[in-house]
Motif scaffolding. Structure first.
Motif, PDB file in Angstrom:
ATOM      1  N   ALA A   1       0.845  -1.188   0.000  1.00 49.42           N
ATOM      2  CA  ALA A   1       0.000   0.000   0.000  1.00 49.42           C
ATOM      3  C   ALA A   1       0.879   1.237   0.000  1.00 49.42           C
ATOM      4  O   ALA A   1       1.986   1.222   0.540  1.00 49.42           O
ATOM      5  CB  ALA A   1      -0.914   0.009   1.227  1.00 49.42           C
ATOM      6  N   PRO A   2       0.422   2.326  -0.616  1.00 44.06           N
ATOM      7  CA  PRO A   2       1.193   3.573  -0.574  1.00 44.06           C
ATOM      8  C   PRO A   2       1.340   4.053   0.862  1.00 44.06           C
ATOM      9  O   PRO A   2       0.424   3.926   1.670  1.00 44.06           O
ATOM     10  CB  PRO A   2       0.329   4.541  -1.381  1.00 44.06           C
ATOM     11  N   PHE A   3       2.499   4.594   1.186  1.00 41.66           N
ATOM     12  CA  PHE A   3       2.750   5.109   2.532  1.00 41.66           C
ATOM     13  C   PHE A   3       3.181   6.576   2.493  1.00 41.66           C
ATOM     14  O   PHE A   3       2.740   7.383   3.297  1.00 41.66           O
ATOM     15  CB  PHE A   3       3.828   4.257   3.218  1.00 41.66           C
ATOM     16  N   PHE A   4       4.051   6.922   1.535  1.00 49.94           N
ATOM     17  CA  PHE A   4       4.565   8.293   1.429  1.00 49.94           C
ATOM     18  C   PHE A   4       5.094   8.516   0.025  1.00 49.94           C
ATOM     19  O   PHE A   4       5.637   7.605  -0.601  1.00 49.94           O
ATOM     20  CB  PHE A   4       5.694   8.503   2.448  1.00 49.94           C
ATOM     21  N   SER A   5       4.963   9.744  -0.471  1.00 51.56           N
ATOM     22  CA  SER A   5       5.602  10.107  -1.739  1.00 51.56           C
ATOM     23  C   SER A   5       5.879  11.601  -1.764  1.00 51.56           C
ATOM     24  O   SER A   5       5.138  12.387  -1.168  1.00 51.56           O
ATOM     25  CB  SER A   5       4.732   9.706  -2.943  1.00 51.56           C
ATOM     26  N   ASP A   6       6.953  11.985  -2.433  1.00 55.21           N
ATOM     27  CA  ASP A   6       7.298  13.392  -2.601  1.00 55.21           C
ATOM     28  C   ASP A   6       8.062  13.550  -3.905  1.00 55.21           C
ATOM     29  O   ASP A   6       9.125  12.962  -4.093  1.00 55.21           O
ATOM     30  CB  ASP A   6       8.147  13.889  -1.429  1.00 55.21           C
ATOM     31  N   ASP A   7       7.477  14.343  -4.820  1.00 54.00           N
ATOM     32  CA  ASP A   7       8.175  14.657  -6.068  1.00 54.00           C
ATOM     33  C   ASP A   7       8.696  16.098  -6.056  1.00 54.00           C
ATOM     34  O   ASP A   7       9.169  16.595  -7.073  1.00 54.00           O
ATOM     35  CB  ASP A   7       7.276  14.428  -7.282  1.00 54.00           C
ATOM     36  N   PHE A   8       8.562  16.759  -4.898  1.00 58.13           N
ATOM     37  CA  PHE A   8       9.115  18.096  -4.640  1.00 58.13           C
ATOM     38  C   PHE A   8       8.474  19.198  -5.478  1.00 58.13           C
ATOM     39  O   PHE A   8       8.952  20.334  -5.481  1.00 58.13           O
ATOM     40  CB  PHE A   8      10.640  18.100  -4.822  1.00 58.13           C
ATOM     41  N   GLN A   9       7.377  18.906  -6.163  1.00 57.53           N
ATOM     42  CA  GLN A   9       6.750  19.911  -7.021  1.00 57.53           C
ATOM     43  C   GLN A   9       6.065  21.028  -6.233  1.00 57.53           C
ATOM     44  O   GLN A   9       5.865  22.119  -6.748  1.00 57.53           O
ATOM     45  CB  GLN A   9       5.735  19.254  -7.965  1.00 57.53           C
ATOM     46  N   SER A  10       5.702  20.753  -4.973  1.00 61.85           N
ATOM     47  CA  SER A  10       4.993  21.768  -4.191  1.00 61.85           C
ATOM     48  C   SER A  10       5.932  22.791  -3.556  1.00 61.85           C
ATOM     49  O   SER A  10       5.480  23.733  -2.907  1.00 61.85           O
ATOM     50  CB  SER A  10       4.163  21.097  -3.093  1.00 61.85           C
ATOM     51  N   ASN A  11       7.231  22.615  -3.744  1.00 63.02           N
ATOM     52  CA  ASN A  11       8.222  23.511  -3.143  1.00 63.02           C
ATOM     53  C   ASN A  11       8.587  24.665  -4.068  1.00 63.02           C
ATOM     54  O   ASN A  11       8.537  24.536  -5.291  1.00 63.02           O
ATOM     55  CB  ASN A  11       9.503  22.739  -2.806  1.00 63.02           C
ATOM     56  N   GLY A  12       8.982  25.770  -3.464  1.00 64.85           N
ATOM     57  CA  GLY A  12       9.601  26.836  -4.231  1.00 64.85           C
ATOM     58  C   GLY A  12      11.039  26.456  -4.528  1.00 64.85           C
ATOM     59  O   GLY A  12      11.642  25.646  -3.829  1.00 64.85           O
TER      60      GLY A  12
END
Length: 200
Positions: free
Chosen positions: A22-33
């Motif tokens: 099952a998915p637990f965490f993800s970050d593609d950093f697109q929400s950052n400045g």
């Protein structure tokens, strides 16, 4: 009687079956400045710096060329930082970390470093000229529930580190139904009860 056996079989298969990812965490950093020597949201940086690169800040570094944002693991302070994040994990579950790495495309040689997830450690080596992402993975099964750290550490300090993107963690619950599985179980039970009522 057959409908009762069907429901029982569905329950047993769901509860005692093989591990469920099952998915637990993800970050593609697109929400950052974007910017130099800053930490992405939710992460900490120690012992040096990292850069969030993208439009206006070396946009060609994210793979494939033109991708919006990614992390340069050696910031612009001539001292590569350790990018880390803490997670609350459940003992006995197996967590799979996957992430993408590419070269910095600004120098020759090879970018090396270490990824640590709980007590699991993976060394990486990425040619600086590598333009495509390499997808790497690391498994960790905590012996007990608690807080565990994920960290990315780039060696060197020339302001040009490996490029990180698409950090994903999935969890295998080792026989304990994950939320999505519980929904399927409930649907199976309802279907079994409905079938029984139609026959009566």
């Amino acid at each position: 009687m057959k409908s009762k056996l069907l429901v029982a079989a569905l329950v047993a298969a769901t509860v005692t079956g093989s591990a469920h990812a099952a998915p637990f965490f993800s970050d593609d950093f697109q929400s950052n400045g974007v910017g130099f020597n800053i930490a992405p949201s939710g992460w900490t940086v120690s012992g040096g710096t990292v850069d969030i690169v993208g439009p206006g800040y070396f946009p060609g570094l994210c793979a494939p060329a033109g991708a919006e944002k990614c992390i340069d693991l050696d910031g612009s302070s001539s001292d590569a930082g350790v990018l880390s994040r803490v997670f609350s994990l459940t003992g006995g579950n197996t967590y799979t970390l996957s992430f993408d790495l590419a070269g910095n495309r600004r120098s020759a040689g090879t970018e090396t470093g270490t990824v640590t997830f709980g007590t699991s450690v993976l060394g990486f080596s990425v040619p600086a000229t590598q333009t495509a992402y390499a997808n790497l993975s690391l498994l960790f099964t905590p012996g007990s529930s608690g807080n565990y750290s994920l960290s990315f550490a780039n060696d060197g300090g020339d302001n040009m580190g490996a490029i990180l993107d698409n950090v994903v963690i999935t969890v295998e619950s080792n026989g304990v139904p994950v939320p999505g599985t519980l929904g399927l179980l409930a649907a199976a039970v309802v279907a079994g009860i409905a079938a029984r009522r139609r026959r009566n």
